[in-house]
Design a protein around this motif. Structure first.
Motif, PDB file in Angstrom:
ATOM      1  N   VAL A   1       0.860  -1.182   0.000  1.00 50.05           N
ATOM      2  CA  VAL A   1       0.000   0.000   0.000  1.00 50.05           C
ATOM      3  C   VAL A   1       0.898   1.234   0.000  1.00 50.05           C
ATOM      4  O   VAL A   1       2.069   1.173   0.387  1.00 50.05           O
ATOM      5  N   VAL A   2       0.331   2.347  -0.457  1.00 50.26           N
ATOM      6  CA  VAL A   2       1.087   3.600  -0.540  1.00 50.26           C
ATOM      7  C   VAL A   2       0.304   4.694   0.168  1.00 50.26           C
ATOM      8  O   VAL A   2      -0.837   5.004  -0.215  1.00 50.26           O
ATOM      9  N   LEU A   3       0.910   5.278   1.207  1.00 48.37           N
ATOM     10  CA  LEU A   3       0.309   6.433   1.876  1.00 48.37           C
ATOM     11  C   LEU A   3       0.511   7.664   1.011  1.00 48.37           C
ATOM     12  O   LEU A   3       1.604   7.887   0.479  1.00 48.37           O
ATOM     13  N   CYS A   4      -0.539   8.471   0.898  1.00 49.55           N
ATOM     14  CA  CYS A   4      -0.463   9.695   0.093  1.00 49.55           C
ATOM     15  C   CYS A   4      -1.057  10.850   0.901  1.00 49.55           C
ATOM     16  O   CYS A   4      -2.211  10.772   1.335  1.00 49.55           O
ATOM     17  N   GLY A   5      -0.281  11.874   1.112  1.00 47.85           N
ATOM     18  CA  GLY A   5      -0.768  13.029   1.849  1.00 47.85           C
ATOM     19  C   GLY A   5       0.255  14.137   1.840  1.00 47.85           C
ATOM     20  O   GLY A   5       1.355  13.999   1.277  1.00 47.85           O
ATOM     21  N   ALA A   6      -0.070  15.247   2.499  1.00 49.48           N
ATOM     22  CA  ALA A   6       0.855  16.365   2.609  1.00 49.48           C
ATOM     23  C   ALA A   6       1.860  16.096   3.720  1.00 49.48           C
ATOM     24  O   ALA A   6       1.618  15.293   4.628  1.00 49.48           O
ATOM     25  N   ASP A   7       2.996  16.783   3.699  1.00 53.10           N
ATOM     26  CA  ASP A   7       4.023  16.578   4.709  1.00 53.10           C
ATOM     27  C   ASP A   7       3.479  16.843   6.108  1.00 53.10           C
ATOM     28  O   ASP A   7       3.818  16.133   7.062  1.00 53.10           O
ATOM     29  N   ALA A   8       2.647  17.863   6.244  1.00 49.58           N
ATOM     30  CA  ALA A   8       2.086  18.182   7.564  1.00 49.58           C
ATOM     31  C   ALA A   8       1.215  17.035   8.066  1.00 49.58           C
ATOM     32  O   ALA A   8       1.215  16.714   9.268  1.00 49.58           O
ATOM     33  N   GLU A   9       0.469  16.413   7.146  1.00 45.89           N
ATOM     34  CA  GLU A   9      -0.376  15.284   7.521  1.00 45.89           C
ATOM     35  C   GLU A   9       0.479  14.093   7.938  1.00 45.89           C
ATOM     36  O   GLU A   9       0.166  13.373   8.889  1.00 45.89           O
ATOM     37  N   TYR A  10       1.589  13.885   7.225  1.00 42.45           N
ATOM     38  CA  TYR A  10       2.504  12.810   7.591  1.00 42.45           C
ATOM     39  C   TYR A  10       3.079  13.036   8.987  1.00 42.45           C
ATOM     40  O   TYR A  10       3.187  12.111   9.798  1.00 42.45           O
ATOM     41  N   ALA A  11       3.515  14.279   9.229  1.00 43.37           N
ATOM     42  CA  ALA A  11       4.128  14.580  10.522  1.00 43.37           C
ATOM     43  C   ALA A  11       3.163  14.323  11.669  1.00 43.37           C
ATOM     44  O   ALA A  11       3.558  13.894  12.756  1.00 43.37           O
ATOM     45  N   GLU A  12       1.875  14.578  11.441  1.00 43.84           N
ATOM     46  CA  GLU A  12       0.891  14.442  12.517  1.00 43.84           C
ATOM     47  C   GLU A  12       0.342  13.026  12.626  1.00 43.84           C
ATOM     48  O   GLU A  12       0.187  12.482  13.735  1.00 43.84           O
ATOM     49  N   HIS A  13       0.031  12.386  11.477  1.00 45.02           N
ATOM     50  CA  HIS A  13      -0.660  11.099  11.521  1.00 45.02           C
ATOM     51  C   HIS A  13       0.072   9.980  10.777  1.00 45.02           C
ATOM     52  O   HIS A  13      -0.399   8.838  10.777  1.00 45.02           O
ATOM     53  N   GLY A  14       1.218  10.298  10.132  1.00 40.19           N
ATOM     54  CA  GLY A  14       1.858   9.319   9.268  1.00 40.19           C
ATOM     55  C   GLY A  14       2.296   8.061   9.982  1.00 40.19           C
ATOM     56  O   GLY A  14       2.034   6.942   9.516  1.00 40.19           O
ATOM     57  N   ALA A  15       2.992   8.207  11.101  1.00 43.02           N
ATOM     58  CA  ALA A  15       3.487   7.025  11.821  1.00 43.02           C
ATOM     59  C   ALA A  15       2.339   6.129  12.266  1.00 43.02           C
ATOM     60  O   ALA A  15       2.417   4.896  12.151  1.00 43.02           O
ATOM     61  N   ALA A  16       1.260   6.739  12.764  1.00 41.65           N
ATOM     62  CA  ALA A  16       0.101   5.952  13.197  1.00 41.65           C
ATOM     63  C   ALA A  16      -0.533   5.240  12.011  1.00 41.65           C
ATOM     64  O   ALA A  16      -0.985   4.085  12.135  1.00 41.65           O
ATOM     65  N   ALA A  17      -0.585   5.902  10.861  1.00 37.05           N
ATOM     66  CA  ALA A  17      -1.174   5.284   9.676  1.00 37.05           C
ATOM     67  C   ALA A  17      -0.343   4.099   9.210  1.00 37.05           C
ATOM     68  O   ALA A  17      -0.879   3.064   8.792  1.00 37.05           O
ATOM     69  N   VAL A  18       1.005   4.232   9.260  1.00 35.18           N
ATOM     70  CA  VAL A  18       1.872   3.115   8.883  1.00 35.18           C
ATOM     71  C   VAL A  18       1.625   1.921   9.795  1.00 35.18           C
ATOM     72  O   VAL A  18       1.460   0.781   9.332  1.00 35.18           O
ATOM     73  N   ALA A  19       1.586   2.185  11.103  1.00 35.91           N
ATOM     74  CA  ALA A  19       1.374   1.097  12.061  1.00 35.91           C
ATOM     75  C   ALA A  19       0.009   0.452  11.863  1.00 35.91           C
ATOM     76  O   ALA A  19      -0.134  -0.784  11.915  1.00 35.91           O
ATOM     77  N   ALA A  20      -1.011   1.276  11.615  1.00 32.09           N
ATOM     78  CA  ALA A  20      -2.361   0.739  11.424  1.00 32.09           C
ATOM     79  C   ALA A  20      -2.457  -0.085  10.154  1.00 32.09           C
ATOM     80  O   ALA A  20      -3.141  -1.119  10.108  1.00 32.09           O
ATOM     81  N   ALA A  21      -1.757   0.344   9.090  1.00 32.72           N
ATOM     82  CA  ALA A  21      -1.771  -0.406   7.828  1.00 32.72           C
ATOM     83  C   ALA A  21      -1.120  -1.778   8.022  1.00 32.72           C
ATOM     84  O   ALA A  21      -1.606  -2.792   7.512  1.00 32.72           O
ATOM     85  N   ARG A  22      -0.026  -1.803   8.763  1.00 32.88           N
ATOM     86  CA  ARG A  22       0.627  -3.090   9.013  1.00 32.88           C
ATOM     87  C   ARG A  22      -0.278  -3.996   9.851  1.00 32.88           C
ATOM     88  O   ARG A  22      -0.385  -5.200   9.601  1.00 32.88           O
ATOM     89  N   ALA A  23      -0.924  -3.394  10.840  1.00 29.72           N
ATOM     90  CA  ALA A  23      -1.813  -4.182  11.698  1.00 29.72           C
ATOM     91  C   ALA A  23      -2.974  -4.760  10.902  1.00 29.72           C
ATOM     92  O   ALA A  23      -3.494  -5.835  11.222  1.00 29.72           O
ATOM     93  N   ALA A  24      -3.394  -4.041   9.836  1.00 28.43           N
ATOM     94  CA  ALA A  24      -4.512  -4.507   9.019  1.00 28.43           C
ATOM     95  C   ALA A  24      -4.093  -5.596   8.049  1.00 28.43           C
ATOM     96  O   ALA A  24      -4.949  -6.201   7.392  1.00 28.43           O
ATOM     97  N   GLY A  25      -2.778  -5.820   7.886  1.00 30.26           N
ATOM     98  CA  GLY A  25      -2.332  -6.905   7.026  1.00 30.26           C
ATOM     99  C   GLY A  25      -1.438  -6.511   5.872  1.00 30.26           C
ATOM    100  O   GLY A  25      -1.029  -7.378   5.094  1.00 30.26           O
ATOM    101  N   ALA A  26      -1.125  -5.210   5.729  1.00 28.32           N
ATOM    102  CA  ALA A  26      -0.237  -4.793   4.639  1.00 28.32           C
ATOM    103  C   ALA A  26       1.175  -5.291   4.922  1.00 28.32           C
ATOM    104  O   ALA A  26       1.744  -5.014   5.983  1.00 28.32           O
ATOM    105  N   ALA A  27       1.732  -6.009   3.971  1.00 23.52           N
ATOM    106  CA  ALA A  27       3.091  -6.529   4.160  1.00 23.52           C
ATOM    107  C   ALA A  27       4.142  -5.455   3.934  1.00 23.52           C
ATOM    108  O   ALA A  27       5.237  -5.523   4.503  1.00 23.52           O
TER     109      ALA A  27
END
Length: 622
Positions: free
Chosen positions: A553-579
């Protein structure tokens, strides 16, 4: 910053105007970078300089300060501005077209030739290295007046037999004006190894030239096929410089056989590739004429230095994917070659790179469109009525001179190594280095190819395997990306769908749209379909389903969005099954991310797209 002193005769305020331009450019950079103008250097304009594969710097602005001494008039030695000045009824360049490819029978070739001559073609090139052979020349040319249409042969190692058949046809036709005959036998033994073709040996070619010199009209036996060098990746200066070396080798062989330098020069013609980078192509033909004239001058036969310079739209630039774009490439290339003073211009059909042509398109249609590109430039734009229209341009004149200097250096290097035939290892090493540099630029998308590494059309119909001919010896610019598209087509045929990667857009459309578009475009260049579910948020409905849709999967957003929510989104994607979780954008917003919150990689403008897309296709099983 060091500046050269402007030439005499410039306005007294020239330096002030130039300084004002420097300051204006610095002002633009200051606004874009949000810096104080005082902190931006005045030579920041150099960031806009582009360096060619020949090491020539292309500046963003050329002024009267760059003026060079005026070149001699068109038609005057060294022929920089034009080899000849034609009368109005023959203004412009010859419209050349090749016949005999595709396995057509002689009668069909003849019908195509007569139709083409009726509709604007002036120069015929007979391809006799396939199903059409030397014995078919009479039937293929039936009804052609040889003193009205120039005839060129491409017969390979059967050129001797083809020359006899052509001469028999011409003699039987009993032309009204034998001195108007323009014939080229096209023997190219020196460049055969680069083109991957079989040609007569040099001794046979020399014998053909000696016989051709006795024929009426203007018959030339030897061809310097520089297109073969371009096909392998040569730069413009390398193509011209190495072609000069081949031409000089021919002259040596002919004079060693007893011909005078003038007679030897009269037996040689050149064929160059015309690319869609219009200004370098214009300069290439101007420089080639100038340098060959200088060679003739050294040989004591300056007036014999006006060898025909033929152009063909560069095969290396043609794409198989979205081939309709090739119509634009071919038109720009034809424009540049014509403006540069090519004697004839051959526009290849837009589907030239596809074996058998574009599915669903007739060969007649493709040939007509190619011919019309020439005719529109000549008959509707009236370009032929202006001799050397680029002459006097500060940019074109300096580019011509710079290209000529580098081409002459390439020629001198080959001469020092013993001449064209003896320097094959050197020539190939120089071309290979240029090809490698350009290939890296294409892979990193610094060298942009519309419909290939930029704006690919993934929805176009798949290209069947039989339409993908072997590449050698042409190193097409699009080949690496099109190999990825071939893998995607094969996956589609086997599974019913293309390899897919799901995007995870963070934040509202205004914040993620730029990077979802970037990621979609990048993935499509490798034949990968990007699935965009719209904005998703970790922990809310739809996120887990999207993240689990595939192994990548590929996260797409602005740098500000990454700084605020990016790490949580990465962790959540992995938890959902993204390899594997990638991010469209740079690593900076993820610096210091907690364990499990750092992505596996980044898709940016600077990556090697070919390498990354190859890896992704491997991961997706395509």
């Amino acid at each position: 910053m060091t500046e050269t002193k402007p030439p005499a005769g410039l306005p007294p305020d020239f330096d002030d105007r130039r300084e004002a331009w420097y300051e204006a450019v610095a002002g633009v950079f200051a606004r874009v970078q949000r810096r104080d103008l005082a902190d931006v250097p005045r030579d920041v304009w150099r960031k806009l300089v582009v360096t060619t594969y020949d090491g020539i710097e292309i500046r963003p602005l050329y002024t009267r300060g760059d003026d060079l001494p005026e070149a001699p008039a068109p038609g005057a030695f060294p022929y920089t501005r034009a080899a000849v000045v034609r009368p109005a009824e023959r203004a412009g360049w010859g419209v050349r077209e090749s016949f005999g490819t595709g396995g057509a029978a002689p009668a069909r070739v003849n019908a195509a030739i007569l139709d083409a001559l009726t509709n604007g073609t002036t120069d015929l090139r007979l391809e006799l290295r396939g199903d059409l052979g030397p014995g078919d020349i009479g039937a293929a040319l039936a009804g052609v007046y040889p003193d009205l249409a120039a005839i060129t042969l491409a017969a390979g190692d059967r050129v001797g037999e083809a020359a006899e058949a052509l001469h028999a046809f011409i003699d039987a036709a009993d032309p009204a004006d034998p001195e108007a005959l323009r014939v080229e036998l096209g023997a190219a033994p020196l460049t055969a190894g680069y083109a991957g073709t079989r040609e007569p040996d040099l001794a046979e070619a020399v014998a053909l030239a000696r016989a051709a010199a006795e024929r009426p009209g203007r018959e030339r036996a030897l061809l310097v096929d520089a297109v073969a060098l371009s096909d392998l990746g040569a730069s413009d200066a390398e193509e011209v410089g190495f072609a000069l070396a081949a031409g000089v080798d021919y002259v040596r062989a002919l004079t060693d056989a007893g011909m005078t330098p003038a007679a030897a020069l009269a037996q040689i013609s050149f064929r160059f590739a015309a690319g869609d980078d219009q200004f370098p192509t214009i300069a290439k033909f101007r420089a080639a004429r100038t340098l060959w004239a200088r060679v003739a001058e050294v040989l004591g036969a300056a007036e014999a230095g006006r060898a025909p310079m033929h152009a063909v739209t560069a095969p290396v630039m043609f794409t198989r994917r979205d081939p309709w774009v090739n119509m634009l490439r071919g038109t720009v290339a034809a424009f540049a070659a014509g403006v540069g003073g090519a004697d004839t211009v051959e526009v290849l059909p837009f589907d030239h790179a596809i074996a058998g042509g574009q599915p669903g398109v007739t060969a007649g249609f493709a040939a007509r469109i190619a011919r019309n590109a020439n005719l529109l430039l000549l008959e509707e734009s009236h370009l032929g009525f202006v001799v050397d229209p680029a002459g006097g341009s500060y940019y074109v004149e300096e580019l011509t001179e710079s290209l000529a200097e580098r081409a002459w250096a390439a020629f001198a290097e080959v001469e020092a190594a013993g001449g064209f035939a003896a320097a094959e290892e050197l020539i190939r090493s120089r071309i290979d280095a240029t090809h490698a540099a350009r290939r890296a630029d294409i892979a990193h998308r610094r060298f942009k190819i519309t419909a290939i590494n930029e704006f690919p059309n993934l929805a176009e119909a798949p290209l069947p395997p039989e339409a993908r001919p072997a590449e050698a010896p042409i190193r097409r610019y699009a080949a690496d990306f099109e190999a990825l598209r071939d893998r995607s087509d094969d996956h589609l045929a086997a599974t019913g769908r293309r390899p897919r990667i799901t995007l995870l857009p963070l934040g509202p459309l205004a914040k993620h749209n730029a990077r979802t578009g970037f990621a979609t475009n990048l993935l499509a260049a490798g034949g990968i379909e990007a699935v965009n579910p719209g904005q998703v948020t970790p922990g809310e409905p739809g996120f887990a389903e999207a993240a689990a849709a595939g192994p990548v999967v590929v996260l797409c957003g602005a740098d500000a969005e990454y700084a605020e929510h990016g790490a949580a989104a990465v962790a959540a994607a992995r938890a959902a099954g993204a390899a594997e979780v990638l991010v469209a954008g740079p690593p900076t917003p993820f610096e210091g991310a907690p364990p499990g919150g750092a992505p596996d990689g980044h898709l940016t403008l600077t990556i090697d797209a070919v390498a990354e897309l190859t890896r992704l296709l491997d991961t997706l099983g395509a």
